[in-house]
Design an enzyme around this catalytic site. Structure first.
Site, PDB file in Angstrom:
ATOM      1  N   GLU A 121       2.844   1.697  -3.437  1.00  0.00           N
ATOM      2  CA  GLU A 121       2.081   1.992  -4.661  1.00  0.00           C
ATOM      3  C   GLU A 121       1.466   3.390  -4.673  1.00  0.00           C
ATOM      4  OE1 GLU A 121      -1.294  -0.528  -5.713  1.00  0.00           O
ATOM      5  OE2 GLU A 121      -1.727  -0.882  -3.606  1.00  0.00           O
ATOM      6  N   LYS A 178       0.843  -1.210   0.000  1.00  0.00           N
ATOM      7  CA  LYS A 178       0.000   0.000   0.000  1.00  0.00           C
ATOM      8  C   LYS A 178       0.869   1.246   0.000  1.00  0.00           C
ATOM      9  CE  LYS A 178      -2.959  -1.190  -1.021  1.00  0.00           C
ATOM     10  NZ  LYS A 178      -3.364  -2.535  -1.242  1.00  0.00           N
ATOM     11  N   LYS A 201      -5.868  -0.252 -12.511  1.00  0.00           N
ATOM     12  CA  LYS A 201      -6.711  -0.946 -11.544  1.00  0.00           C
ATOM     13  C   LYS A 201      -6.825  -2.424 -11.884  1.00  0.00           C
ATOM     14  CE  LYS A 201      -9.463  -1.411  -8.050  1.00  0.00           C
ATOM     15  NZ  LYS A 201      -8.791  -1.543  -6.751  1.00  0.00           N
TER      16      LYS A 201
HETATM   17  O1  M6R Z   1      -8.206  -7.380  -9.611  1.00  0.00           O
HETATM   18  P1  M6R Z   1      -7.187  -8.239  -8.939  1.00  0.00           P
HETATM   19  O2  M6R Z   1      -7.486  -8.505  -7.521  1.00  0.00           O
HETATM   20  O3  M6R Z   1      -6.932  -9.518  -9.703  1.00  0.00           O
HETATM   21  O4  M6R Z   1      -5.856  -7.405  -9.024  1.00  0.00           O
HETATM   22  C1  M6R Z   1      -4.647  -7.906  -8.567  1.00  0.00           C
HETATM   23  C2  M6R Z   1      -3.620  -6.808  -8.391  1.00  0.00           C
HETATM   24  O5  M6R Z   1      -3.374  -6.178  -9.618  1.00  0.00           O
HETATM   25  C3  M6R Z   1      -4.059  -5.768  -7.366  1.00  0.00           C
HETATM   26  O6  M6R Z   1      -4.346  -6.340  -6.138  1.00  0.00           O
HETATM   27  C4  M6R Z   1      -2.956  -4.708  -7.184  1.00  0.00           C
HETATM   28  O7  M6R Z   1      -1.847  -5.282  -6.587  1.00  0.00           O
HETATM   29  C5  M6R Z   1      -3.496  -3.532  -6.364  1.00  0.00           C
HETATM   30  N1  M6R Z   1      -3.097  -2.303  -6.964  1.00  0.00           N
HETATM   31  C6  M6R Z   1      -2.986  -3.522  -4.982  1.00  0.00           C
HETATM   32  O8  M6R Z   1      -3.476  -2.451  -4.248  1.00  0.00           O
END
Ligand code: M6R
Length: 615
Positions: A495, A492, A610
């Site tokens: 990013e 967190k 996202k």
């Molecule tokens: O939509 P998803 O849960 O499959 O996405 C996975 C990751 O891309 C996502 O959790 C990413 O790491 C976030 N930006 C974390 O905050």
């Protein structure tokens, strides 16, 4: 990643497309563009930058009237972010206009071929190749747009969600998808097109989500026709009633979506267990698990595949599932799993976790696991997403739309689903005592209250953020159930605030990272009373002896760590297994405030998307 919006109907298209693009900003992008058709002419405006930059430019460059329009937010893959590479792209004749989310993998040989036939390219994108390929097919075979799109798509490899407009036949938009999402909103005398339903939610609650390998001809005043790209067979449109509402996708008085979503957690955790958890009756009922109970009970192994925050939720689930059910669990990065020829068989249950349900690597891991005969269960937030459709069965997390790129409520609701799953399986297997089973049910039911209490650490988190906002590095330490929370806390922070941060199991410190400790290194230690408290107190002492600055997340009333730490954040008490639902809250708040104080774009951090729909 890239966002697509389109409109064909009786209203002015421009405001619908622009508002829609703003709703899709959360997907991550670096440029934006729009095409409008006013009955005579195609009008195009595009720019590097944000949708507000596009608005400013479009108002200067074009008249914005017209009842047909398409718009795009681009997350660069082929070609740097600049005005020229932005979408829409226009074919050489100037008749065809396309927007595209995805990657055309064989664009290079196609481009060479098209150049030989006299086509000229202005951008570095794969998309401009596709629109000219469609044009070439259309000219050569004298085809209408839909047919030309179909023939062209059968010549490309890769992933796409596209919308194509043809000035010669201006009462239709042709759309198609393979690997990237595309929803069509159906109104009275109007259609909407978008990467998800948020751009058209205030106009209609009827939507069709195209399946992979499908295309649709969307014509004014005509029923929509969906067909398979490969064999042209017609498909009956499955019209879904949307569950989201406008309020859910707006900021609701908060400065950022991320903060709103952090504060929504008590409610969405309740939504997640509503109708599934009946604490007083001692029942957990999850239809996906219930219908496939034998598969879970006979599983020799559970393999969890996911990326990012969802992978961290998977790690928490590993601890919970193994402890409660005694089924061996492995957790894999989907991106590694898909390429390492994993040993899987029909006795394995694979759980794919994804907020968006569109993550390309997770999707590929699911397909691989299915090919190898495993039963694949999805834990997804977005209803109708590719992953929730591709898996054999699954449970939705019911967190509502998560717009902030940094995942918050998705994480806690994923853990909630996985805890319920573990409890249900433990009951069936008899691996938890009746007393423990009932205790966990009761405790889970009151978790939203405790999350609410944990949210009261907001001011404290802000105060600590003010002190550490200029740090260059941060360490996050946790043990047991809270080791994945340490990883999540570090993710967190990095990013959204661009501060380098790492999470470690606290005991690993002495195997290397302890060398980093000095008086400038903030170390965030997750040290609730339950679990390995004494051990983590020793770890804190080790850091203290090397002049590290300690910020500790502790159970209310803790005195021992208070005496050692430089700053403490107090959270309510929970059992060890449920503690990640609570300990993660102050870490989310801390990252949020640090990012705000550093002037970062909290909801749309640089370089991030996202949903990561390309590998
Ligand atoms: O939509 P998803 O849960 O499959 O996405 C996975 C990751 O891309 C996502 O959790 C990413 O790491 C976030 N930006 C974390 O905050």
């Amino acid at each position: 990643m890239c966002g697509i919006v389109g409109y064909i109907g009786y209203r002015e298209a421009y405001p619908i497309v622009i508002k829609g693009l703003k709703r899709l900003e959360y997907r991550g992008y670096d440029s934006a563009g729009v095409m409008l058709y006013d009955g005579n002419d195609i009008k195009l405006s595009k720019t590097k930058g944000k949708v507000v930059d596009l608005e400013a430019k479009a108002l200067k460059e074009i008249s914005t009237n017209g009842t047909i329009g398409i718009g795009h937010t681009r997350w660069a893959t082929h070609g740097v972010p600049n005005d020229v590479n932005s979408h829409p792209h226009v074919s050489n004749s100037g008749d065809l206009v396309i927007i595209h989310n995805g990657i055309i993998e064989n664009y290079a040989p196609l481009k060479v071929e098209l150049i030989k036939r006299g086509y000229v390219f202005h951008s570095d994108t794969d998309t401009e190749v596709l629109v000219n390929l469609i044009e070439e097919v259309q000219k050569k075979e004298n085809l209408k747009l839909g047919k030309a799109v179909q023939v062209a798509l059968n010549q490309v490899f890769g992933a796409y969600a596209i919308a194509v407009f043809d000035k010669k036949n201006p009462d239709e938009i042709v759309v198609a998808r393979l690997g990237s999402p595309l929803a069509i909103g159906i109104g009275e005398g109007e259609y909407f097109i978008a990467s998800d339903a948020s751009p058209f939610i205030e106009y209609t609650s009827n939507a069709v989500y195209l399946e992979d390998g499908e295309m649709a001809n969307i014509r004014l005043h005509k029923p929509m026709k969906i067909r398979k790209i490969k064999d042209d067979s017609l498909v009956d449109p499955y019209i879904q009633e949307l569950q989201m509402n406008l309020e859910q996708i707006e900021k609701g008085g908060y400065d950022h979506f991320m903060l709103k979503e952090i504060f929504e957690q008590p409610d969405v955790i309740t939504d997640t267990y509503r109708g599934r958890l009946h604490a007083n009756e001692g029942i957990i009922q999850m239809s996906g698990v219930e219908d496939n109970l034998e598969k879970f009970l006979n599983a020799e192994r559970i393999i969890i595949v996911a990326c990012g925050t969802s992978w961290h939720a998977g790690l928490v689930a590993e601890y919970i599932l193994e402890e409660f059910t005694r089924i061996p669990v492995e957790v894999e990065y989907a991106s590694e799993f898909r390429y390492r020829n994993p040993i899987i068989n029909s006795k394995d249950v694979v759980i794919a976790i994804s907020q968006s349900g569109e993550t390309a690597d997770t999707m590929a891991a699911i397909k691989l696991a299915k090919e190898k005969g495993a039963f694949v269960y999805g834990v997804c937030n977005v209803v109708g997403s590719s992953i929730s459709r591709e898996t054999h069965a699954g449970s939705h997390t019911h967190a509502g739309p998560e717009i902030g790129v940094a995942s918050t409520k998705a994480f806690t609701t994923q853990i909630t689903v996985l805890i319920m799953m573990a409890l249900r399986l433990a009951k069936a297997k008899g691996t938890l005592s009746k007393t423990d089973f009932h205790r966990y049910l009761q405790e889970l039911e009151i978790i939203p209250e405790k999350v609410k209490e944990a949210l009261e650490t907001n001011d404290k988190a802000k105060e600590i953020a003010t002190i550490f906002k200029n740090s260059h590095n941060c360490l996050y330490l946790g043990r047991g159930y809270n080791f994945p929370v340490a990883l999540e806390g570090a993710l967190k922070l990095k990013e959204i605030s661009y501060i380098h941060a790492e999470g470690y199991p606290a005991a690993e410190m002495k195997h290397g990272p302890i060398a980093l400790i000095d008086e400038r290194m903030p170390v965030i230690v997750i040290a609730p009373k339950q679990g390995h408290y004494d051990k983590i107190v020793s770890n804190i002492q080790e850091i203290k002896s090397r002049s590290g600055i300690i910020i500790a997340v502790v159970t209310k009333g803790d005195t021992q760590v208070r005496g050692l730490a430089d700053h403490i954040i107090e959270i309510p008490e929970t059992s060890d297994a449920l503690s990640p639902l609570i300990t993660t809250i102050p870490l989310q708040l801390l990252s949020y405030h640090i990012a705000v104080l550093r002037g970062c774009n909290v909801d749309q951090p640089r370089n991030l998307a996202k949903s990561v729909t390309v590998e």
